[in-house]
Design a protein around this motif. Structure first.
Motif, PDB file in Angstrom:
ATOM      1  N   LEU A  71       0.817  -1.212   0.000  1.00  0.00           N
ATOM      2  CA  LEU A  71       0.000   0.000   0.000  1.00  0.00           C
ATOM      3  C   LEU A  71       0.852   1.263   0.000  1.00  0.00           C
ATOM      4  N   VAL A  72       1.619   1.513   1.057  1.00  0.00           N
ATOM      5  CA  VAL A  72       2.466   2.709   1.084  1.00  0.00           C
ATOM      6  C   VAL A  72       3.781   2.341   1.752  1.00  0.00           C
ATOM      7  N   TYR A  73       4.901   2.814   1.172  1.00  0.00           N
ATOM      8  CA  TYR A  73       6.192   2.502   1.778  1.00  0.00           C
ATOM      9  C   TYR A  73       7.266   3.454   1.259  1.00  0.00           C
ATOM     10  N   TRP A  74       8.349   3.537   2.034  1.00  0.00           N
ATOM     11  CA  TRP A  74       9.512   4.330   1.670  1.00  0.00           C
ATOM     12  C   TRP A  74      10.558   3.416   1.041  1.00  0.00           C
ATOM     13  N   ASP A  75      11.047   3.771  -0.139  1.00  0.00           N
ATOM     14  CA  ASP A  75      12.114   3.020  -0.798  1.00  0.00           C
ATOM     15  C   ASP A  75      13.423   3.749  -0.520  1.00  0.00           C
ATOM     16  N   ASN A  76      14.258   3.156   0.297  1.00  0.00           N
ATOM     17  CA  ASN A  76      15.479   3.819   0.741  1.00  0.00           C
ATOM     18  C   ASN A  76      16.558   3.848  -0.329  1.00  0.00           C
ATOM     19  N   ASP A  77      16.421   3.048  -1.374  1.00  0.00           N
ATOM     20  CA  ASP A  77      17.383   3.068  -2.470  1.00  0.00           C
ATOM     21  C   ASP A  77      17.029   4.151  -3.493  1.00  0.00           C
ATOM     22  N   LEU A  83       3.007   5.486  -3.262  1.00  0.00           N
ATOM     23  CA  LEU A  83       1.616   5.689  -2.856  1.00  0.00           C
ATOM     24  C   LEU A  83       0.646   4.843  -3.675  1.00  0.00           C
ATOM     25  N   PRO A  84      -0.449   4.420  -3.042  1.00  0.00           N
ATOM     26  CA  PRO A  84      -1.474   3.659  -3.759  1.00  0.00           C
ATOM     27  C   PRO A  84      -2.663   4.543  -4.134  1.00  0.00           C
ATOM     28  N   ILE A  85      -3.363   4.152  -5.179  1.00  0.00           N
ATOM     29  CA  ILE A  85      -4.630   4.776  -5.505  1.00  0.00           C
ATOM     30  C   ILE A  85      -5.702   3.689  -5.434  1.00  0.00           C
ATOM     31  N   TRP A  86      -6.858   4.040  -4.923  1.00  0.00           N
ATOM     32  CA  TRP A  86      -7.892   3.057  -4.591  1.00  0.00           C
ATOM     33  C   TRP A  86      -8.267   2.165  -5.761  1.00  0.00           C
ATOM     34  N   ILE A 120       1.900   9.823   4.010  1.00  0.00           N
ATOM     35  CA  ILE A 120       2.887  10.501   3.173  1.00  0.00           C
ATOM     36  C   ILE A 120       4.045  10.992   4.048  1.00  0.00           C
ATOM     37  N   ILE A 121       3.716  11.663   5.143  1.00  0.00           N
ATOM     38  CA  ILE A 121       4.756  12.168   6.049  1.00  0.00           C
ATOM     39  C   ILE A 121       5.344  11.042   6.889  1.00  0.00           C
ATOM     40  N   HIS A 122       4.540  10.069   7.260  1.00  0.00           N
ATOM     41  CA  HIS A 122       5.049   8.900   7.993  1.00  0.00           C
ATOM     42  C   HIS A 122       6.218   8.272   7.235  1.00  0.00           C
ATOM     43  N   GLU A 123       6.035   8.071   5.937  1.00  0.00           N
ATOM     44  CA  GLU A 123       7.101   7.441   5.150  1.00  0.00           C
ATOM     45  C   GLU A 123       8.299   8.369   4.980  1.00  0.00           C
ATOM     46  N   LEU A 124       8.066   9.660   4.834  1.00  0.00           N
ATOM     47  CA  LEU A 124       9.184  10.608   4.802  1.00  0.00           C
ATOM     48  C   LEU A 124       9.923  10.616   6.134  1.00  0.00           C
ATOM     49  N   GLY A 125       9.198  10.347   7.215  1.00  0.00           N
ATOM     50  CA  GLY A 125       9.840  10.213   8.524  1.00  0.00           C
ATOM     51  C   GLY A 125      10.801   9.042   8.546  1.00  0.00           C
ATOM     52  N   HIS A 126      10.385   7.918   7.928  1.00  0.00           N
ATOM     53  CA  HIS A 126      11.300   6.774   7.806  1.00  0.00           C
ATOM     54  C   HIS A 126      12.538   7.171   7.009  1.00  0.00           C
ATOM     55  N   GLY A 127      12.312   7.908   5.921  1.00  0.00           N
ATOM     56  CA  GLY A 127      13.436   8.332   5.093  1.00  0.00           C
ATOM     57  C   GLY A 127      14.392   9.241   5.831  1.00  0.00           C
ATOM     58  N   THR A 128      13.840  10.153   6.617  1.00  0.00           N
ATOM     59  CA  THR A 128      14.660  11.076   7.404  1.00  0.00           C
ATOM     60  C   THR A 128      15.520  10.308   8.400  1.00  0.00           C
ATOM     61  N   ASP A 129      14.895   9.374   9.104  1.00  0.00           N
ATOM     62  CA  ASP A 129      15.627   8.583  10.103  1.00  0.00           C
ATOM     63  C   ASP A 129      16.727   7.756   9.439  1.00  0.00           C
ATOM     64  N   ALA A 130      16.404   7.110   8.310  1.00  0.00           N
ATOM     65  CA  ALA A 130      17.391   6.262   7.631  1.00  0.00           C
ATOM     66  C   ALA A 130      18.570   7.091   7.126  1.00  0.00           C
ATOM     67  N   TYR A 131      18.273   8.261   6.579  1.00  0.00           N
ATOM     68  CA  TYR A 131      19.331   9.132   6.042  1.00  0.00           C
ATOM     69  C   TYR A 131      20.270   9.589   7.156  1.00  0.00           C
ATOM     70  N   LEU A 132      19.702  10.049   8.265  1.00  0.00           N
ATOM     71  CA  LEU A 132      20.520  10.557   9.357  1.00  0.00           C
ATOM     72  C   LEU A 132      21.285   9.445  10.068  1.00  0.00           C
ATOM     73  N   THR A 133      20.652   8.267  10.143  1.00  0.00           N
ATOM     74  CA  THR A 133      21.320   7.119  10.761  1.00  0.00           C
ATOM     75  C   THR A 133      22.569   6.734   9.975  1.00  0.00           C
ATOM     76  N   LYS A 134      22.417   6.670   8.653  1.00  0.00           N
ATOM     77  CA  LYS A 134      23.561   6.317   7.792  1.00  0.00           C
ATOM     78  C   LYS A 134      24.636   7.397   7.858  1.00  0.00           C
ATOM     79  N   LYS A 135      24.218   8.650   7.837  1.00  0.00           N
ATOM     80  CA  LYS A 135      25.168   9.757   7.865  1.00  0.00           C
ATOM     81  C   LYS A 135      25.962   9.773   9.165  1.00  0.00           C
TER      82      LYS A 135
END
Length: 234
Positions: A71-77, A83-86, A120-135
């Motif tokens: 349904l919805v997910y962050w692709d870290n690569d 996003l899904p549409i109904w 939408i923001i939930h997944e960007l939150g995952h992206g933010t955490d992953a980016y900062l963790t790696k950095k």
């Protein structure tokens, strides 16, 4: 001087676009072009907001249409919010939303609130955490902590951005589901350890995974008055 003028014009355009698009979010979209457009306006606003605290991170991030069983997910690569549409959601998942709400129309409303809005923001939150963790070369959060942080970031951001009515609707659905869905945690098991050890299994079952997600949402939302995005970004 020229750079400052261009940046100001860019921010003005983004702000104007958000004003135009704001009422479109948090509902079930029928037009995929509008969904992607509105999601990327919010994505830009989020990046600008985050840049105030952390600098220009997630520079390649974008929201795309990619309806899948997740349904919805962050692709870290690829740095994408998928996003899904109904209209493209598979029938068993549509049946899940209908069954959960005992109503087709409410099932569609709930889908729109969460999957064409909140996440939408939930997944960007995952992206933010992953980016900062790696950095920072630090250890990644466990599954439960990662989901909890993403939910905190999303609620804090939407609250700050003025989406209180939409969050309230999400809360009403989430609260109802926490009472309705069966608790998947075996008696005597630690809820967090169980989630982390059984994450793959739980994530394949919308009833069990939904229980955890909705329970987190309710807990965070009920304590939102002390929730600040700047505090989370520390």
């Amino acid at each position: 001087m020229k750079k400052h003028i261009l940046l100001s014009l860019f921010l003005l355009c983004v702000t104007s676009s958000l004003t135009f698009s704001q009422n479109g979010l948090f509902h079930r979209y029928t037009d995929s072009t509008l969904l992607v457009r509105d999601a990327n306006v919010v994505r830009l606003k989020y990046q600008i907001r985050i840049a105030q605290k952390l600098g220009n991170i997630l520079p390649k991030a974008k929201a795309i249409l990619n309806t899948s069983p997740y349904l919805v997910y962050w692709d870290n690569d690829l740095f994408t919010v998928n996003l899904p549409i109904w209209s493209q959601v598979i029938e068993p998942q549509k049946a899940f939303f209908t069954e959960l709400n005992k109503s087709k129309s409410k099932g569609e409303e709930m889908f729109g609130l969460f999957f064409n809005g909140f996440y939408i923001i939930h997944e960007l939150g995952h992206g933010t955490d992953a980016y900062l963790t790696k950095k920072a070369n630090r250890k990644y959060l466990d599954f439960y902590e990662g989901e909890y942080l993403a939910n905190q970031i999303a609620i804090a951001y939407w609250q700050e951005a003025g989406y209180e009515k939409e969050l309230q609707k999400c809360y009403e659905y989430a609260l109802k589901f926490t009472k309705q869905l069966a608790n998947p945690i075996p008696k005597g098991e630690d809820p967090i350890k169980f989630f982390n050890s059984k994450y793959e299994e739980l994530s394949r079952d919308p009833y069990k995974y939904g229980y955890y997600q909705f329970k987190q949402f309710v807990e965070i939302y009920e304590n939102r008055k002390t929730l600040r995005l700047d505090d989370l970004l520390k």
